[in-house]
Design an enzyme around this catalytic site. Structure first.
Site, PDB file in Angstrom:
ATOM      1  N   SER A 183     -11.687  11.764  -8.112  1.00 47.28           N
ATOM      2  CA  SER A 183     -10.985  12.236  -9.309  1.00 47.28           C
ATOM      3  C   SER A 183     -11.531  13.574  -9.765  1.00 47.28           C
ATOM      4  O   SER A 183     -12.720  13.877  -9.594  1.00 47.28           O
ATOM      5  CB  SER A 183     -11.190  11.199 -10.414  1.00 47.28           C
ATOM      6  OG  SER A 183     -10.813  11.721 -11.658  1.00 47.28           O
ATOM      7  N   TYR A 237     -16.781   5.032 -15.664  1.00 47.69           N
ATOM      8  CA  TYR A 237     -15.744   5.157 -14.629  1.00 47.69           C
ATOM      9  C   TYR A 237     -15.937   6.452 -13.838  1.00 47.69           C
ATOM     10  O   TYR A 237     -15.973   6.455 -12.603  1.00 47.69           O
ATOM     11  CB  TYR A 237     -14.339   5.135 -15.265  1.00 47.69           C
ATOM     12  CG  TYR A 237     -13.307   5.798 -14.389  1.00 47.69           C
ATOM     13  CD1 TYR A 237     -12.808   5.144 -13.271  1.00 47.69           C
ATOM     14  CD2 TYR A 237     -12.879   7.106 -14.640  1.00 47.69           C
ATOM     15  CE1 TYR A 237     -11.891   5.786 -12.429  1.00 47.69           C
ATOM     16  CE2 TYR A 237     -11.980   7.746 -13.804  1.00 47.69           C
ATOM     17  CZ  TYR A 237     -11.491   7.075 -12.708  1.00 47.69           C
ATOM     18  OH  TYR A 237     -10.609   7.712 -11.875  1.00 47.69           O
ATOM     19  N   LYS A 285     -17.106   7.436  -9.651  1.00 43.93           N
ATOM     20  CA  LYS A 285     -16.476   8.346  -8.682  1.00 43.93           C
ATOM     21  C   LYS A 285     -17.513   9.329  -8.140  1.00 43.93           C
ATOM     22  O   LYS A 285     -17.549   9.615  -6.943  1.00 43.93           O
ATOM     23  CB  LYS A 285     -15.302   9.095  -9.321  1.00 43.93           C
ATOM     24  CG  LYS A 285     -14.119   8.193  -9.644  1.00 43.93           C
ATOM     25  CD  LYS A 285     -13.517   7.560  -8.387  1.00 43.93           C
ATOM     26  CE  LYS A 285     -12.462   6.527  -8.679  1.00 43.93           C
ATOM     27  NZ  LYS A 285     -12.069   5.712  -7.513  1.00 43.93           N
TER      28      LYS A 285
HETATM   29  C1  UD1 Z   1      -8.294  10.042 -17.117  1.00 44.19           C
HETATM   30  C2  UD1 Z   1      -9.519  10.416 -16.355  1.00 44.19           C
HETATM   31  C3  UD1 Z   1      -9.209  10.530 -14.898  1.00 44.19           C
HETATM   32  C4  UD1 Z   1      -8.607   9.259 -14.404  1.00 44.19           C
HETATM   33  C5  UD1 Z   1      -7.346   8.976 -15.188  1.00 44.19           C
HETATM   34  C6  UD1 Z   1      -6.744   7.663 -14.716  1.00 44.19           C
HETATM   35  C7  UD1 Z   1     -11.271  11.769 -17.335  1.00 44.19           C
HETATM   36  C8  UD1 Z   1     -11.636  13.095 -17.875  1.00 44.19           C
HETATM   37  N1  UD1 Z   1     -10.034  11.668 -16.869  1.00 44.19           N
HETATM   38  O1  UD1 Z   1      -7.462  11.171 -17.082  1.00 44.19           O
HETATM   39  O2  UD1 Z   1     -10.370  10.775 -14.169  1.00 44.19           O
HETATM   40  O3  UD1 Z   1      -8.342   9.358 -13.044  1.00 44.19           O
HETATM   41  O4  UD1 Z   1      -7.673   8.910 -16.562  1.00 44.19           O
HETATM   42  O5  UD1 Z   1      -6.966   6.612 -15.537  1.00 44.19           O
HETATM   43  O6  UD1 Z   1     -12.041  10.858 -17.320  1.00 44.19           O
HETATM   44  N2  UD1 Z   1      -2.963  11.451 -24.273  1.00 44.19           N
HETATM   45  C9  UD1 Z   1      -2.378  11.382 -25.520  1.00 44.19           C
HETATM   46  N3  UD1 Z   1      -1.951  10.178 -25.969  1.00 44.19           N
HETATM   47  C10 UD1 Z   1      -2.055   9.029 -25.235  1.00 44.19           C
HETATM   48  C11 UD1 Z   1      -2.643   9.101 -23.961  1.00 44.19           C
HETATM   49  C12 UD1 Z   1      -3.094  10.322 -23.497  1.00 44.19           C
HETATM   50  O7  UD1 Z   1      -2.277  12.394 -26.202  1.00 44.19           O
HETATM   51  O8  UD1 Z   1      -1.662   7.964 -25.710  1.00 44.19           O
HETATM   52  C13 UD1 Z   1      -3.416  12.736 -23.750  1.00 44.19           C
HETATM   53  C14 UD1 Z   1      -4.907  12.798 -23.478  1.00 44.19           C
HETATM   54  O9  UD1 Z   1      -5.609  13.209 -24.605  1.00 44.19           O
HETATM   55  C15 UD1 Z   1      -4.951  13.795 -22.327  1.00 44.19           C
HETATM   56  C16 UD1 Z   1      -3.625  13.618 -21.610  1.00 44.19           C
HETATM   57  O10 UD1 Z   1      -2.782  12.945 -22.518  1.00 44.19           O
HETATM   58  O11 UD1 Z   1      -4.998  15.077 -22.840  1.00 44.19           O
HETATM   59  C17 UD1 Z   1      -3.745  12.810 -20.348  1.00 44.19           C
HETATM   60  O12 UD1 Z   1      -4.440  11.620 -20.619  1.00 44.19           O
HETATM   61  P1  UD1 Z   1      -4.554  10.427 -19.572  1.00 44.19           P
HETATM   62  O13 UD1 Z   1      -3.226  10.127 -18.989  1.00 44.19           O
HETATM   63  O14 UD1 Z   1      -5.297   9.310 -20.225  1.00 44.19           O
HETATM   64  O15 UD1 Z   1      -5.415  11.048 -18.381  1.00 44.19           O
HETATM   65  P2  UD1 Z   1      -6.835  11.789 -18.413  1.00 44.19           P
HETATM   66  O16 UD1 Z   1      -7.634  11.414 -19.570  1.00 44.19           O
HETATM   67  O17 UD1 Z   1      -6.584  13.218 -18.131  1.00 44.19           O
END
Ligand code: UD1
Length: 345
Positions: A127, A152, A156
């Site tokens: 990741s 997590y 990785k």
């Molecule tokens: C995270 C992990 C990544 C992992 C992936 C899969 C980190 C930094 N990243 O990715 O390694 O492979 O999860 O589980 O550890 N968001 C919202 N509202 C929500 C959900 C998300 O605003 O309800 C935003 C988050 O703040 C982020 C973006 O959407 O900016 C993506 O979030 P998400 O889909 O959870 O993925 P990551 O956090 O990037």
């Protein structure tokens, strides 16, 4: 004779899409999964899409004896693609030991079995989390690995190190670690996709579940970041593009065209997309208005990251083909499919 590939976590989100692409490319696929976070019907769905039912073995890779006996009883495996792992960032903070045990013990058991059974090749599901918040964007593979923010993420990083060290010490063994950015979307057939249990942690399943009425509203985690619209930036890639990269990686190992016995590649589009832009894309392809509010930042979120995928472009001859809109469209079709006819849940 068809080459036999084992896909661990094979009924999971990325595993199932990869199994489809492997079968389409003429490989024989054996899925291993403990069904902790997936359904066995996914194996049938892979069969429906490809016309060939993959064999599904249900067991836990943390069981060392079982792993050894499986590989002893199934000779002739050419490579393993190792997806099976827990992957919820937030949950890992509360259950670190479960994450370390599950993600690392299974990997060690697999590597031991590979050595014992003479299976030379592994593709490892890693990741972009290993980069933390990189200083330079887009991020290249030689950017420093930063202290992990979550257990997590640490699994990785440690997983990559375990593989690297094992390969250095074992003649004939080789591996490719693929560092994914943010995989989204679903198979265009509408037959497989992401099946989050409970409340999704990831953005796109939360968007589609909100749109279909399962969640009241999406919370956008922060709009005060140092980005053009204030929301976080990620690199969202279509899961089918991601799956295809695994087939290429396997072929690279099997054809001995790898340059080193341990290689690492970023898999992303090369374009950063903000949370608010992702929402706009969803609204455009679905024709719906999404209910969302901006709330505070989520602990552990990094501000912005997107890939420099040029190494994968050059060395693997791989690049993403689908746009963000394409990916969102398939995610939305999939959401409608699961609720309408996929299964009882
Ligand atoms: C995270 C992990 C990544 C992992 C992936 C899969 C980190 C930094 N990243 O990715 O390694 O492979 O999860 O589980 O550890 N968001 C919202 N509202 C929500 C959900 C998300 O605003 O309800 C935003 C988050 O703040 C982020 C973006 O959407 O900016 C993506 O979030 P998400 O889909 O959870 O993925 P990551 O956090 O990037």
């Amino acid at each position: 004779m068809k080459k036999k590939i084992v896909v661990t976590g094979g009924t999971g989100y990325i595993g199932s899409h990869t199994a489809v692409e492997l079968i389409n490319e003429g490989f024989e696929v054996i899925l291993i999964d403990n069904l902790h976070n997936s359904e066995s019907i996914v194996a049938e769905r892979i069969g429906e899409i490809t016309g060939i039912n993959p064999h599904l073995e249900v067991f836990d890779l943390c069981k060392r004896k079982k792993v050894r006996s499986f590989f002893r009883d199934n000779p002739g495996i050419s490579a393993i693609i190792h997806f099976a792992a827990f992957k919820a960032v937030g949950e890992s903070v509360n259950k670190p030991l479960e994450y370390y045990r599950n993600n690392l013990v299974s990997l060690i058991n697999l590597l031991e079995a590979m050595k014992e059974s003479g299976i030379p090749s592994m593709v490892f599901s890693s990741s972009c989390t290993v980069y933390g918040q990189p200083e330079k964007l887009p991020v290249t593979e030689d950017a420093p690995v930063q202290p992990a923010i979550s257990p997590y993420g640490n699994t990785k990083q440690i997983g990559e190190e375990i593989i690297r060290d094992t390969i250095a010490a074992t003649q004939g063994m080789k591996a490719i670690a693929l560092r994914y950015f943010n995989p989204i979307g679903a198979h265009p057939s509408g037959l497989i996709g992401e099946l989050p249990r409970g409340v999704p942690e990831n953005l796109v399943p939360f968007i589609t579940q909100t749109a279909i009425g399962l969640r009241d509203e999406l919370k956008v985690f922060g709009d005060d970041y140092d980005t053009p619209d204030g929301s976080c930036i990620r690199d969202y890639l279509h899961v089918v593009d991601l799956a295809k990269a695994h087939v290429i990686a396997v072929k690279r190992l099997l054809s001995q065209s790898h340059k080193n016995n341990y290689e690492v590649f970023n898999l992303g589009t090369g374009t950063g997309v903000s949370v608010l832009e992702a929402i706009k894309s969803f609204e455009k392809v679905s024709g719906l208005k999404l209910k969302y509010t901006v709330t505070g930042r989520r602990a552990g979120d990094i501000e912005k990251i997107w890939a420099d995928p040029s190494l994968a472009n050059r060395e693997l001859g791989w690049k993403t083909e689908s746009s963000l809109d394409d990916a969102m469209k398939t995610a939305w079709e999939w959401e409608k499919n699961i609720r309408n006819k996929f299964k009882s849940s």
